[in-house]
Design a protein around this motif. Structure first.
Motif, PDB file in Angstrom:
ATOM      1  N   PRO A 157       0.821  -1.223   0.000  1.00  0.00           N
ATOM      2  CA  PRO A 157       0.000   0.000   0.000  1.00  0.00           C
ATOM      3  C   PRO A 157       0.853   1.271   0.000  1.00  0.00           C
ATOM      4  CG  PRO A 157       0.156  -0.837   2.224  1.00  0.00           C
ATOM      5  CD  PRO A 157       0.923  -1.811   1.350  1.00  0.00           C
ATOM      6  N   ARG A 158       0.211   2.373  -0.282  1.00  0.00           N
ATOM      7  CA  ARG A 158       0.865   3.676  -0.125  1.00  0.00           C
ATOM      8  C   ARG A 158       1.121   3.935   1.362  1.00  0.00           C
ATOM      9  NH1 ARG A 158      -3.321   7.323  -3.787  1.00  0.00           N
ATOM     10  NH2 ARG A 158      -3.017   6.191  -5.769  1.00  0.00           N
ATOM     11  N   TYR A 159       2.050   4.847   1.626  1.00  0.00           N
ATOM     12  CA  TYR A 159       2.315   5.246   3.012  1.00  0.00           C
ATOM     13  C   TYR A 159       2.865   6.666   3.001  1.00  0.00           C
ATOM     14  CZ  TYR A 159       7.205   4.250   1.843  1.00  0.00           C
ATOM     15  OH  TYR A 159       8.450   4.254   1.255  1.00  0.00           O
ATOM     16  N   ASP A 160       2.754   7.341   4.129  1.00  0.00           N
ATOM     17  CA  ASP A 160       3.277   8.701   4.278  1.00  0.00           C
ATOM     18  C   ASP A 160       4.565   8.681   5.088  1.00  0.00           C
ATOM     19  OD1 ASP A 160       1.157   9.680   2.856  1.00  0.00           O
ATOM     20  OD2 ASP A 160       0.051  10.427   4.607  1.00  0.00           O
ATOM     21  N   PHE A 161       5.512   9.513   4.661  1.00  0.00           N
ATOM     22  CA  PHE A 161       6.787   9.612   5.349  1.00  0.00           C
ATOM     23  C   PHE A 161       7.330  11.019   5.129  1.00  0.00           C
ATOM     24  CE2 PHE A 161      11.412   9.248   5.652  1.00  0.00           C
ATOM     25  CZ  PHE A 161      11.575   8.484   6.798  1.00  0.00           C
ATOM     26  N   ASN A 162       7.642  11.699   6.217  1.00  0.00           N
ATOM     27  CA  ASN A 162       8.173  13.068   6.132  1.00  0.00           C
ATOM     28  C   ASN A 162       7.346  13.973   5.204  1.00  0.00           C
ATOM     29  OD1 ASN A 162      10.183  12.512   7.952  1.00  0.00           O
ATOM     30  ND2 ASN A 162      11.818  12.355   6.430  1.00  0.00           N
ATOM     31  N   ARG A 163       6.039  13.955   5.446  1.00  0.00           N
ATOM     32  CA  ARG A 163       5.106  14.831   4.736  1.00  0.00           C
ATOM     33  C   ARG A 163       5.011  14.554   3.229  1.00  0.00           C
ATOM     34  NH1 ARG A 163       7.886  18.168   8.086  1.00  0.00           N
ATOM     35  NH2 ARG A 163       9.015  19.170   6.372  1.00  0.00           N
ATOM     36  N   ARG A 164       5.384  13.344   2.855  1.00  0.00           N
ATOM     37  CA  ARG A 164       5.194  12.937   1.460  1.00  0.00           C
ATOM     38  C   ARG A 164       4.473  11.593   1.428  1.00  0.00           C
ATOM     39  NH1 ARG A 164       7.538  15.925  -2.340  1.00  0.00           N
ATOM     40  NH2 ARG A 164       7.367  14.288  -3.915  1.00  0.00           N
ATOM     41  N   THR A 165       3.689  11.384   0.385  1.00  0.00           N
ATOM     42  CA  THR A 165       3.034  10.094   0.166  1.00  0.00           C
ATOM     43  C   THR A 165       3.882   9.298  -0.817  1.00  0.00           C
ATOM     44  OG1 THR A 165       0.822  10.983   0.552  1.00  0.00           O
ATOM     45  CG2 THR A 165       0.981   8.946  -0.721  1.00  0.00           C
ATOM     46  N   TYR A 166       4.171   8.069  -0.430  1.00  0.00           N
ATOM     47  CA  TYR A 166       5.011   7.207  -1.279  1.00  0.00           C
ATOM     48  C   TYR A 166       4.145   6.159  -1.972  1.00  0.00           C
ATOM     49  CZ  TYR A 166       9.326   9.304   0.286  1.00  0.00           C
ATOM     50  OH  TYR A 166      10.343  10.199   0.517  1.00  0.00           O
ATOM     51  N   ALA A 167       4.548   5.849  -3.178  1.00  0.00           N
ATOM     52  CA  ALA A 167       3.755   4.974  -4.047  1.00  0.00           C
ATOM     53  C   ALA A 167       3.570   3.589  -3.468  1.00  0.00           C
ATOM     54  CB  ALA A 167       4.422   4.881  -5.417  1.00  0.00           C
ATOM     55  N   SER A 222       6.679   9.431  -5.455  1.00  0.00           N
ATOM     56  CA  SER A 222       6.130  10.107  -4.282  1.00  0.00           C
ATOM     57  C   SER A 222       5.579  11.464  -4.690  1.00  0.00           C
ATOM     58  CB  SER A 222       7.206  10.270  -3.200  1.00  0.00           C
ATOM     59  OG  SER A 222       8.195  11.204  -3.606  1.00  0.00           O
ATOM     60  N   TRP A 223       4.793  12.049  -3.804  1.00  0.00           N
ATOM     61  CA  TRP A 223       4.232  13.380  -4.021  1.00  0.00           C
ATOM     62  C   TRP A 223       3.867  13.969  -2.664  1.00  0.00           C
ATOM     63  CZ3 TRP A 223       2.138   8.729  -5.546  1.00  0.00           C
ATOM     64  CH2 TRP A 223       0.965   8.331  -4.905  1.00  0.00           C
ATOM     65  N   PRO A 251      -3.394  15.795  -4.594  1.00  0.00           N
ATOM     66  CA  PRO A 251      -3.846  14.762  -5.537  1.00  0.00           C
ATOM     67  C   PRO A 251      -2.636  14.066  -6.158  1.00  0.00           C
ATOM     68  CG  PRO A 251      -4.968  16.840  -5.931  1.00  0.00           C
ATOM     69  CD  PRO A 251      -3.856  17.139  -4.967  1.00  0.00           C
ATOM     70  N   LYS A 252      -2.798  12.803  -6.482  1.00  0.00           N
ATOM     71  CA  LYS A 252      -1.695  12.066  -7.102  1.00  0.00           C
ATOM     72  C   LYS A 252      -1.419  12.648  -8.479  1.00  0.00           C
ATOM     73  CE  LYS A 252      -1.904   7.849  -8.926  1.00  0.00           C
ATOM     74  NZ  LYS A 252      -1.079   7.963 -10.144  1.00  0.00           N
ATOM     75  N   PRO A 253      -0.152  12.962  -8.795  1.00  0.00           N
ATOM     76  CA  PRO A 253       0.181  13.528 -10.105  1.00  0.00           C
ATOM     77  C   PRO A 253       0.001  12.511 -11.226  1.00  0.00           C
ATOM     78  CG  PRO A 253       1.917  13.919  -8.485  1.00  0.00           C
ATOM     79  CD  PRO A 253       0.993  12.913  -7.897  1.00  0.00           C
TER      80      PRO A 253
END
Length: 432
Positions: free
Chosen positions: A214-224, A232-233, A238-240
């Motif tokens: 699954p996706r996860y968040d790390f240091n204020r970014r969402t990872y694929a 990441s974004w 919204p996902k680019p």
């Protein structure tokens, strides 16, 4: 010494034909069941006998040639014996460039395989017993290596019985030898395939991310998550639009390539008709240490990988062996290397953290086995590093199989063990 002008009585040189037990018996004609190469060899040998009548020194040379022909025929027959009705035991080698193989083979300097074998007397099982110094060829272990970058076309780099071939090696020689020794200690010969499907410069957190991640968040970014793109974004955005690469693309490619090989099994293991995926070898982690998020998530991703691979190949009991990065020490691991090392040791069945991995997952602590350098520098290309880690990974797998142990190139069953290796020795203790 006999002069050429006075040759001794004719030298009687019999045709050499290996029997099923490896002895050479005397025959005068090829069997109707022999293939064309055997018939050609027999006709050539008859010619040698005729020429050998000329004088003694010619006969001695031809006797040596006949010996070589006999050994080659024995090798051919022993390969045929390995084509048993038993399913081929398939072990997959996965990871990145060090699993691919960067150990130097040629040269007379310390660090090459030739120097290790011929000058230092190491890994003598790699050399033929014919006293000719040639590299030995396995009787039962097939070496297959395929590769593609992402969705690019698959290329075949190796498809032969295991031997030293090419300019570089990975851990496959050490792995294959120990598996073959374990197999030969049983009552029947077992055909084995080492199936390497990988490419360099790939991370578990992105390129090799297994399905279902699954996706996860790390240091204020969402990872694929798996099949997401880009990598990441900013969290909450919204996902680019996707990039040309997606999370897990190299996993998909490596697994598709492996399945392509297995779909044409007899092309890669002659005359084989069935197989069983018996285990996985994983040597990777270098690229993940350059991204703190990938390093932090390494344990989660590694656990998911083990489970996914077993599901992918319908092999719930397949063994899994992971080797750590050679430069990372237990006592001084820091930064992004620490969570990667911790993750690899955590999945080992002896750690107790994952009860379902007890007796079927092992980690090899490779720092004591490395001859210097680091993973991103391919351990300076030192072949001994690749051989040592390969042997340790092979031993770890044997340790997981029937409570046997491969020590000094010999397999010892559990009730004969006198000493169990420790993690600090670079090996994981057998489950007894």
């Amino acid at each position: 010494m006999t002069s050429q002008s006075s040759c001794p009585p004719p030298l009687k040189v019999p045709l050499l034909n290996p029997t099923s037990n490896g002895d050479c018996s005397v025959t005068l004609l090829p069997s109707p069941s022999d293939d064309e190469s055997t018939i050609t060899t027999t006709r050539t040998t008859i010619f040698f006998i005729v020429v050998g009548y000329t004088c003694d020194w010619v006969g001695k040379i031809l006797t040596r040639i006949l010996h070589v022909l006999c050994v080659r025929r024995q090798t051919k027959d022993s390969h045929a014996r390995a084509k048993a009705s038993n399913p081929v035991q398939v072990y997959m080698l996965l990871g990145q460039s060090n699993m691919l193989g960067m150990g130097h083979v040629n040269g007379d300097k310390d660090g090459t395989l030739e120097y290790a074998v011929h000058a230092k007397g190491l890994y003598r099982y790699l050399v033929s017993s014919d006293d000719d110094g040639d590299w030995a060829t396995s009787n039962s272990v097939r070496n297959v290596r395929v590769m593609s970058s992402g969705s690019g076309g698959m290329r075949v780099y190796h498809n032969e019985f295991l031997t030293v071939r090419g300019d570089t090696i990975g851990p496959e020689l050490g792995i294959g030898h120990c598996l073959e020794q374990f197999s030969s200690s049983s009552s029947s010969s077992t055909p084995i395939m080492l199936l390497k499907s990988c490419i360099g410069n790939r991370s578990l957190g992105w390129d090799l991310l297994p399905p279902g991640s699954p996706r996860y968040d790390f240091n204020r970014r969402t990872y694929a998550g798996y099949k997401d793109s880009p990598a990441s974004w900013p969290a909450g955005d919204p996902k680019p639009n996707p990039a040309s690469w997606y999370a897990g693309l190299q996993y998909d490619a490596d697994i598709a390539n492996a399945k392509s090989v297995l779909a044409e099994l007899d092309k890669y293991y002659p005359d084989a008709s069935s197989y069983e995926v018996a285990g996985f070898f994983w040597w990777q982690g270098d690229k993940d240490r350059y991204d703190p998020s990938y390093a932090t998530m390494y344990e989660r991703n590694l656990v998911a990988l083990i489970k996914q691979l077993r599901s992918e190949f319908d092999a719930p009991r397949a063994k899994f062996v992971v080797a750590t990065l050679g430069q990372t020490t237990l006592s001084a691991a820091s930064g992004t290397e620490k969570p990667i090392l911790d993750a690899m040791l955590a999945v080992d069945g002896n750690s107790g953290k994952y009860p379902e991995f007890a007796g079927n997952v092992a980690a090899v602590y490779s720092h004591p086995l490395s001859k210097g350098g680091s993973s991103n520098g391919h351990y300076n290309g030192n072949a001994e590093t690749y051989m040592n880690i390969g042997e340790a990974m092979g031993r770890a797998t044997v340790n997981l199989n029937d409570q046997a142990q491969c020590v000094d190139n010999k397999v010892i069953v559990a009730n004969e063990m006198t000493k169990r290796p420790s993690t600090q020795d670079g090996l994981i203790p057998a489950m007894v």
